[in-house]
Design an enzyme around this catalytic site. Structure first.
Site, PDB file in Angstrom:
ATOM      1  N   ALA A  69       0.856  -1.198   0.000  1.00 50.54           N
ATOM      2  CA  ALA A  69       0.000   0.000   0.000  1.00 50.54           C
ATOM      3  C   ALA A  69       0.885   1.239   0.000  1.00 50.54           C
ATOM      4  O   ALA A  69       2.069   1.171   0.341  1.00 50.54           O
ATOM      5  CB  ALA A  69      -0.903   0.026   1.231  1.00 50.54           C
ATOM      6  N   ASP A 111      -7.433   2.415  10.225  1.00 51.88           N
ATOM      7  CA  ASP A 111      -8.404   3.141  11.053  1.00 51.88           C
ATOM      8  C   ASP A 111      -8.714   4.521  10.477  1.00 51.88           C
ATOM      9  O   ASP A 111      -9.707   5.152  10.845  1.00 51.88           O
ATOM     10  CB  ASP A 111      -7.910   3.264  12.497  1.00 51.88           C
ATOM     11  CG  ASP A 111      -6.554   3.939  12.620  1.00 51.88           C
ATOM     12  OD1 ASP A 111      -5.863   4.127  11.592  1.00 51.88           O
ATOM     13  OD2 ASP A 111      -6.159   4.267  13.756  1.00 51.88           O
ATOM     14  N   TYR A 133      -5.455   9.740   1.753  1.00 53.36           N
ATOM     15  CA  TYR A 133      -4.998   8.398   2.110  1.00 53.36           C
ATOM     16  C   TYR A 133      -6.160   7.547   2.616  1.00 53.36           C
ATOM     17  O   TYR A 133      -6.387   6.421   2.151  1.00 53.36           O
ATOM     18  CB  TYR A 133      -3.905   8.480   3.170  1.00 53.36           C
ATOM     19  CG  TYR A 133      -3.637   7.169   3.871  1.00 53.36           C
ATOM     20  CD1 TYR A 133      -3.033   6.109   3.197  1.00 53.36           C
ATOM     21  CD2 TYR A 133      -4.005   6.989   5.205  1.00 53.36           C
ATOM     22  CE1 TYR A 133      -2.805   4.895   3.844  1.00 53.36           C
ATOM     23  CE2 TYR A 133      -3.770   5.781   5.849  1.00 53.36           C
ATOM     24  CZ  TYR A 133      -3.176   4.746   5.160  1.00 53.36           C
ATOM     25  OH  TYR A 133      -2.964   3.548   5.792  1.00 53.36           O
TER      26      TYR A 133
END
Length: 298
Positions: A69, A111, A133
């Protein structure tokens, strides 16, 4: 023999996951990397769909753990297209391959898909990312969950720490460099956002346990420590362990503002009771200060 492919296996989380599966009996694990391939890792550009499909078709994995990622919010803001491609388009394609090739896909999310205004967040809480993001990772979640017939699990985790090639590979580890910089330079350190730093070794061990479960796995799981820290408090903890002064680190209790500031949520605590129930009550979490005290002795 179970076959597991781990993407992003040169990263902080991916390397821990790769090692955890290597230690298992009856498992063949293949670590994938791109810019940092080597040391037993297979080079594969995940944005090249043809190469990815050929590789996975030949490998016939039982599980693909997708750790690759763009994890840095500031970098994502500078190149939104690249972040979207790696964080959303690639996992969506892997989910389509999961359907046709019959492997289980674990997509590592964050999160930061939440806005931080009403913690703790359950797996079914509405997402509302504040920055690019978080939006790209939320889009990745939607991409994998929307492939009908794919066997996918979205695993949301918070900020990570643990063994790393260099401290800058982790938003937590790099704070060691700040604490150890006794040159006279001062640092303003975030004392606004609460984080729940979680050890990559713990997550890796959890993923091993996940692949062994016989019962159905929910489509979204949360795995997180429950120890709250601001970045400033983490610096104080490191200073305590190392026996170093910390007057050069100035707490900043204001939210990030101004040109170039990347918005960060205040408190994205992840509710983990469903995951605990799945594992019989024990997440196997390290204690932050205890782990670092032992790690820094070495």
């Amino acid at each position: 023999m179970m076959k597991v492919a781990v993407t992003g296996a040169s990263g902080v989380l991916g390397s821990a996951v790769f090692k955890a599966f290597q230690a298992m009996d009856g498992v063949e694990v293949i670590g994938l990397a791109n810019s940092r391939a080597g040391a037993g890792l297979r080079k594969l550009n995940l944005t090249n769909k043809e190469d990815v499909e050929v590789f996975l078709t030949e490998l016939k994995p039982n599980w693909v753990i997708h750790c690759a990622a763009e994890r840095r919010p500031d970098v994502a803001e500078k190149d939104p297209a690249a972040a979207q491609r790696l964080n959303a388009e690639v996992p969506g394609f892997l989910a389509s391959l999961s359907k046709t090739l019959k492997f289980k896909l674990v997509y590592i999310s964050t999160d930061y898909v939440f806005d931080g205004t009403s913690p703790p967040y359950t797996p079914t809480s509405l997402t509302n990312p504040l920055q690019l993001y978080g939006k790209s990772k939320r889009d990745g979640e939607l991409a994998v969950l929307c492939v009908d017939g794919a066997q996918v699990v979205v695993l949301r985790v918070p900020v990570l720490y643990g063994p790393a090639p260099k401290n800058s590979d982790s938003a937590i580890n790099i704070l060691l460099d700040v604490v150890q910089d006794q040159s006279g330079k001062t640092y303003k350190m975030d004392h606004y956002a609460t984080r729940y730093p979680t050890n990559v070794i713990d997550i890796a061990n959890f993923l091993v346990r996940l692949t062994r479960l016989k019962e159905p796995i929910p489509p979204i799981l949360h795995y997180s420590s429950d120890e709250p820290y601001t970045k400033y408090e983490i610096c104080l903890t490191f200073a305590k362990i190392l026996g170093l002064p910390h007057k050069h680190i100035i707490p900043d209790s204001e939210p990030p503002t101004g040109a170039g500031a990347t918005t960060r949520p205040r408190d994205c605590q992840l509710y983990t009771k469903e995951t605990e129930a799945l594992l019989g009550g024990d997440l196997g979490l390290s204690l932050f200060e205890e782990w670092w005290t032992e790690a820094l002795k070495k």
